[in-house]
Design a protein around this motif. Structure first.
Motif, PDB file in Angstrom:
ATOM      1  N   ASP A   1     -24.105 -49.645  30.549  1.00  0.00           N
ATOM      2  CA  ASP A   1     -25.482 -49.149  30.610  1.00  0.00           C
ATOM      3  C   ASP A   1     -26.118 -49.253  31.999  1.00  0.00           C
ATOM      4  O   ASP A   1     -27.185 -48.675  32.225  1.00  0.00           O
ATOM      5  N   SER A   2     -25.500 -49.989  32.912  1.00  0.00           N
ATOM      6  CA  SER A   2     -26.119 -50.272  34.214  1.00  0.00           C
ATOM      7  C   SER A   2     -25.583 -49.377  35.319  1.00  0.00           C
ATOM      8  O   SER A   2     -24.559 -48.723  35.179  1.00  0.00           O
ATOM      9  N   SER A   3     -26.302 -49.408  36.444  1.00  0.00           N
ATOM     10  CA  SER A   3     -25.851 -48.743  37.663  1.00  0.00           C
ATOM     11  C   SER A   3     -26.141 -49.695  38.831  1.00  0.00           C
ATOM     12  O   SER A   3     -26.723 -50.766  38.638  1.00  0.00           O
ATOM     13  N   SER A   4     -25.771 -49.288  40.024  1.00  0.00           N
ATOM     14  CA  SER A   4     -25.986 -50.161  41.187  1.00  0.00           C
ATOM     15  C   SER A   4     -27.471 -50.416  41.443  1.00  0.00           C
ATOM     16  O   SER A   4     -27.822 -51.403  42.084  1.00  0.00           O
ATOM     17  N   THR A   5     -28.348 -49.562  40.916  1.00  0.00           N
ATOM     18  CA  THR A   5     -29.784 -49.825  41.069  1.00  0.00           C
ATOM     19  C   THR A   5     -30.237 -51.002  40.209  1.00  0.00           C
ATOM     20  O   THR A   5     -31.345 -51.505  40.397  1.00  0.00           O
ATOM     21  N   ASP A   6     -29.384 -51.440  39.284  1.00  0.00           N
ATOM     22  CA  ASP A   6     -29.687 -52.588  38.427  1.00  0.00           C
ATOM     23  C   ASP A   6     -29.172 -53.894  39.016  1.00  0.00           C
ATOM     24  O   ASP A   6     -29.195 -54.928  38.344  1.00  0.00           O
ATOM     25  N   LEU A   7     -28.695 -53.865  40.248  1.00  0.00           N
ATOM     26  CA  LEU A   7     -28.175 -55.073  40.899  1.00  0.00           C
ATOM     27  C   LEU A   7     -29.235 -55.653  41.832  1.00  0.00           C
ATOM     28  O   LEU A   7     -29.951 -54.916  42.504  1.00  0.00           O
ATOM     29  N   ARG A   8     -29.301 -56.960  41.888  1.00  0.00           N
ATOM     30  CA  ARG A   8     -30.183 -57.657  42.823  1.00  0.00           C
ATOM     31  C   ARG A   8     -29.307 -58.629  43.613  1.00  0.00           C
ATOM     32  O   ARG A   8     -28.734 -59.559  43.056  1.00  0.00           O
ATOM     33  N   TYR A   9     -29.176 -58.377  44.906  1.00  0.00           N
ATOM     34  CA  TYR A   9     -28.388 -59.239  45.785  1.00  0.00           C
ATOM     35  C   TYR A   9     -29.277 -60.387  46.237  1.00  0.00           C
ATOM     36  O   TYR A   9     -30.278 -60.178  46.930  1.00  0.00           O
ATOM     37  N   THR A  10     -28.942 -61.584  45.814  1.00  0.00           N
ATOM     38  CA  THR A  10     -29.759 -62.742  46.159  1.00  0.00           C
ATOM     39  C   THR A  10     -28.944 -64.030  46.089  1.00  0.00           C
ATOM     40  O   THR A  10     -27.992 -64.131  45.321  1.00  0.00           O
ATOM     41  N   GLY A  11     -29.349 -64.985  46.886  1.00  0.00           N
ATOM     42  CA  GLY A  11     -28.777 -66.326  46.836  1.00  0.00           C
ATOM     43  C   GLY A  11     -29.629 -67.260  45.993  1.00  0.00           C
ATOM     44  O   GLY A  11     -29.343 -68.450  45.900  1.00  0.00           O
ATOM     45  N   ASP A  12     -30.694 -66.725  45.383  1.00  0.00           N
ATOM     46  CA  ASP A  12     -31.630 -67.557  44.634  1.00  0.00           C
ATOM     47  C   ASP A  12     -31.166 -67.923  43.228  1.00  0.00           C
ATOM     48  O   ASP A  12     -31.931 -68.517  42.474  1.00  0.00           O
ATOM     49  N   ILE A  13     -29.958 -67.601  42.881  1.00  0.00           N
ATOM     50  CA  ILE A  13     -29.456 -67.949  41.547  1.00  0.00           C
ATOM     51  C   ILE A  13     -28.500 -69.127  41.636  1.00  0.00           C
ATOM     52  O   ILE A  13     -28.734 -70.166  41.042  1.00  0.00           O
ATOM     53  N   ALA A  14     -27.434 -68.956  42.367  1.00  0.00           N
ATOM     54  CA  ALA A  14     -26.391 -69.979  42.425  1.00  0.00           C
ATOM     55  C   ALA A  14     -26.312 -70.662  43.784  1.00  0.00           C
ATOM     56  O   ALA A  14     -25.425 -71.471  44.015  1.00  0.00           O
ATOM     57  N   GLY A  15     -27.220 -70.337  44.675  1.00  0.00           N
ATOM     58  CA  GLY A  15     -27.191 -70.947  45.995  1.00  0.00           C
ATOM     59  C   GLY A  15     -26.302 -70.224  46.979  1.00  0.00           C
ATOM     60  O   GLY A  15     -26.242 -70.572  48.150  1.00  0.00           O
ATOM     61  N   VAL A  16     -25.578 -69.218  46.504  1.00  0.00           N
ATOM     62  CA  VAL A  16     -24.768 -68.351  47.361  1.00  0.00           C
ATOM     63  C   VAL A  16     -25.096 -66.906  46.983  1.00  0.00           C
ATOM     64  O   VAL A  16     -25.319 -66.607  45.811  1.00  0.00           O
ATOM     65  N   PRO A  17     -25.167 -66.005  47.949  1.00  0.00           N
ATOM     66  CA  PRO A  17     -25.530 -64.621  47.630  1.00  0.00           C
ATOM     67  C   PRO A  17     -24.509 -63.949  46.709  1.00  0.00           C
ATOM     68  O   PRO A  17     -23.298 -64.120  46.854  1.00  0.00           O
ATOM     69  N   ALA A  18     -25.036 -63.196  45.748  1.00  0.00           N
ATOM     70  CA  ALA A  18     -24.213 -62.414  44.825  1.00  0.00           C
ATOM     71  C   ALA A  18     -25.072 -61.279  44.281  1.00  0.00           C
ATOM     72  O   ALA A  18     -26.301 -61.309  44.382  1.00  0.00           O
ATOM     73  N   ASN A  19     -24.429 -60.284  43.695  1.00  0.00           N
ATOM     74  CA  ASN A  19     -25.125 -59.185  43.023  1.00  0.00           C
ATOM     75  C   ASN A  19     -25.318 -59.561  41.561  1.00  0.00           C
ATOM     76  O   ASN A  19     -24.355 -59.632  40.800  1.00  0.00           O
ATOM     77  N   TRP A  20     -26.561 -59.788  41.164  1.00  0.00           N
ATOM     78  CA  TRP A  20     -26.888 -60.190  39.797  1.00  0.00           C
ATOM     79  C   TRP A  20     -27.465 -58.995  39.047  1.00  0.00           C
ATOM     80  O   TRP A  20     -28.224 -58.208  39.599  1.00  0.00           O
ATOM     81  N   LEU A  21     -27.120 -58.878  37.784  1.00  0.00           N
ATOM     82  CA  LEU A  21     -27.619 -57.790  36.954  1.00  0.00           C
ATOM     83  C   LEU A  21     -29.058 -58.068  36.532  1.00  0.00           C
ATOM     84  O   LEU A  21     -29.335 -59.061  35.857  1.00  0.00           O
ATOM     85  N   VAL A  22     -29.970 -57.202  36.942  1.00  0.00           N
ATOM     86  CA  VAL A  22     -31.380 -57.356  36.586  1.00  0.00           C
ATOM     87  C   VAL A  22     -31.570 -57.373  35.068  1.00  0.00           C
ATOM     88  O   VAL A  22     -32.352 -58.190  34.558  1.00  0.00           O
ATOM     89  N   PRO A  23     -30.858 -56.532  34.287  1.00  0.00           N
ATOM     90  CA  PRO A  23     -31.010 -56.634  32.832  1.00  0.00           C
ATOM     91  C   PRO A  23     -30.632 -58.023  32.293  1.00  0.00           C
ATOM     92  O   PRO A  23     -31.223 -58.493  31.327  1.00  0.00           O
TER      93      PRO A  23
END
Length: 131
Positions: A23-45
């Motif tokens: 159901d997702s696309s690349s617009t549903d990704l949020r690149y951030t280090g604020d989740i696990a302390g290291v940057p990754a692409n997290w699914l906004v849904p």
């Protein structure tokens, strides 16, 4: 390629994650280090499913620490990430079927006599030719 293989029948990924990838696309990704302390692409849904506000994520207290997250939020276990390849996920085939498709796409690409000519065709159709 990893994201594409997560959405296969044999994958150990949760069925809900597989459907979220479809159901997702690349617009549903949020690149951030604020989740696990290291940057990754997290699914906004996934963020929303867990009750997190994508615009106001809690800041980690250090690298690879998760103690800033609510107890039910477990990066990569209950809180899911994906790569840019999520745009290519539109079903959940078997691994054998996916490999067959990828092989056929490769064979089709190899048949193209001159890849530069094929790229120029794209430029001719585009409103903004690349020079």
């Amino acid at each position: 390629m990893g994201t594409r293989f997560m959405a296969t029948k044999e994958s150990g990924a949760a069925p809900e994650l597989k459907q979220m990838l479809v159901d997702s696309s690349s617009t549903d990704l949020r690149y951030t280090g604020d989740i696990a302390g290291v940057p990754a692409n997290w699914l906004v849904p996934s963020m929303r499913m867990l009750g997190l506000d994508p615009e106001n994520l809690p800041a980690p207290k250090g690298p690879m620490r998760h103690d800033h997250l609510p107890e039910h939020v477990k990066p990569w276990k209950t809180f899911w990430s994906a790569g840019q390849g999520v745009d290519l996920v539109d079903d959940v085939p078997t691994v054998a079927e996916l490999v067959r498709r990828l092989r056929q796409e490769y064979v089709d690409a190899c048949v193209t006599q001159d890849m530069a000519d094929a790229a120029r065709l794209v430029e001719q159709v585009s409103d903004h030719p690349v020079r």
